[in-house]
Design a protein around this motif. Sequence first.
Motif, short mmCIF file in Angstrom:
data_model
loop_
_atom_site.label_atom_id
_atom_site.label_comp_id
_atom_site.label_asym_id
_atom_site.label_seq_id
_atom_site.Cartn_x
_atom_site.Cartn_y
_atom_site.Cartn_z
N ASP A 371 2.17 -3.97 3.75
CA ASP A 371 2.49 -2.92 4.73
C ASP A 371 1.40 -1.85 4.76
OD1 ASP A 371 4.98 -3.91 5.64
OD2 ASP A 371 5.87 -3.31 3.73
N GLU A 391 6.50 5.53 -4.87
CA GLU A 391 7.60 5.97 -4.00
C GLU A 391 7.79 5.00 -2.83
OE1 GLU A 391 6.58 10.67 -4.78
OE2 GLU A 391 6.80 10.00 -2.68
N LEU A 392 6.64 4.63 -2.21
CA LEU A 392 6.73 3.73 -1.04
C LEU A 392 7.31 2.36 -1.44
CD1 LEU A 392 3.33 4.56 0.74
CD2 LEU A 392 5.62 5.36 1.37
N GLU A 395 10.87 2.42 -1.76
CA GLU A 395 11.52 2.43 -0.45
C GLU A 395 11.41 1.07 0.24
OE1 GLU A 395 9.88 5.90 1.55
OE2 GLU A 395 10.48 7.14 -0.15
N LEU A 397 8.54 -0.91 0.75
CA LEU A 397 7.28 -1.32 1.39
C LEU A 397 6.39 -2.07 0.39
CD1 LEU A 397 6.40 1.93 3.39
CD2 LEU A 397 7.42 -0.16 4.28
N THR A 454 7.35 6.66 5.64
CA THR A 454 7.93 5.31 5.53
C THR A 454 8.37 4.79 6.90
OG1 THR A 454 8.63 5.79 3.29
CG2 THR A 454 9.71 3.95 4.36
N ARG A 458 6.85 1.54 8.85
CA ARG A 458 7.75 0.43 9.23
C ARG A 458 7.58 0.11 10.70
NH1 ARG A 458 12.09 1.75 5.33
NH2 ARG A 458 11.77 0.17 3.72
#
Length: 460
Positions: A371, A391-392, A395, A397, A454, A458
């Motif tokens: 991503d 963090e990503l 979430e 990714l 995020t 996406r």
Amino acid sequence: MTSSNDKGAQQPDGRPSHGASTSIKAIKAVRGTRDLLPDQTPLWNRVEATARAVFARYGFGEIRTPVFEATELFARGVGEETDIVSKEMFTWEDRARAASEKAQSLTLRPESTAGVVRAYIEHKMGETGALQKLYYIGPQFRRERPQKGRYRQFWQIGAEVIGPPSSGAESPVRDAEVLEMLDAYLAELGVRGYRLELNSVGSAEDRALYNKALREALAPVKDKLCADNQRRAETNPLRVLDSKDEQDQEIINALPKIADFLSEESREHFAQVRAALDACGVKYHLNPRLVRGLDYYTRTTFEFTVDTGLGTQNALLGGGRYDGLSEMLGGPKAPGIGFAIGEDRLILVLQEQTRLDAETSGVPPSEEKLDVYVAPLGAAQNAAALALARELRCEGLSVEVGDGAFKLRKSFDIADKIARAIVLLGEDEVASGVLTVKTFASGEQVKVPRAELTGHLRSC
Ligand code: HAM
């Protein structure tokens, strides 16, 4: 390559120091084995995940048996006279390591049906009275001459349906269901142009009669056959039927056909299998010469072949019924039917199809990309970049992190190859919490607050 400087690149204990070119020969994978690298494994995983999903819809559960077994299992199950047992097995004498142990002959499994039936007997699975539907995915080992689609370690995706006669394990419905499931599986994977070859080799008694007739028919012409077929005519005349030797074809075509030796019961069983396939719309081609290379087969035998990508090794999968195997291995009466797909061959076919499709359409196959690539703009931002990546990833990714030591150009080059977007993290971005994001497909570069990052990644 050795150079005069190489000596200086060794550590005191003689091992090469990191990065040195040395005279020590690199070790390669053993002939007939291969490494599957990350650019190949996504397709293997898709093939396996689809098998698991499709087989589950038909009520199959997974079984995992050991990769080595007592040699006797294969000698008795697959048959002493088969090519597999007589010349292709990796067998060794395993010495006893304690007084309480006995030395024994062990073999890397050349196939999994014998092991699955052993497990069925050992765990008294027949005592539940229920039909067992078992599937497996795993490596097999045969010492064959390696060539395209033929390896010494190869993978099979297989399944077995087995149970006491009262469970309906002998029913032609089971044969047809297994074949229909294979058709559904190959269709779901998008395999094109496969062909189901179907035959019945009859019961053990039918086969004994047929073998006798074959021996008699072969005796007067034996001397005209190639050396391999002369040996087979003696040891296992059925094997002459699937010989590909050009010169012998005329003689082989004139040999008696198994269909003329089937008992009324075997004939009726085969007719019902075909009727059920017709009802499901599964196409097949009757092939009276399809006898298969393992001794345990009775009645229905089959192979799926393809023309694309496999050259001479065009059998994508093979299988059949083995109604006497459990008894041969010392177990209760437990008729069964199953198959094994050559996973390496299935992958070759899918890769070849993708290549042909790209050639026809002019559109190269799309590559899986991450991503985002997070690029710290200096060493001071490395830690913050790793924290942002963490963090990503939490979430959901997929993220790669660069290195503050890289020049901006280099970060962009790497990112463009492996990710759909790049996030730049410099001093300002860390301080303000507003990040610079470039999406490669559109070329768009925008500033995005961390809270919206995020969602933005996406959607792009
Ligand atoms: P098989 O025909 O020996 O049957 O093997 C099944 C498939 O495994 C072949 O059609 C081929 O695609 C693949 N295969 C065999 N040898 C190699 C090799 N050296 N390299 C790559 N692929 C290979 C069996 O093994 C039976 N246990 C099938 C079965 C299950 N019958 C009843 N239940």
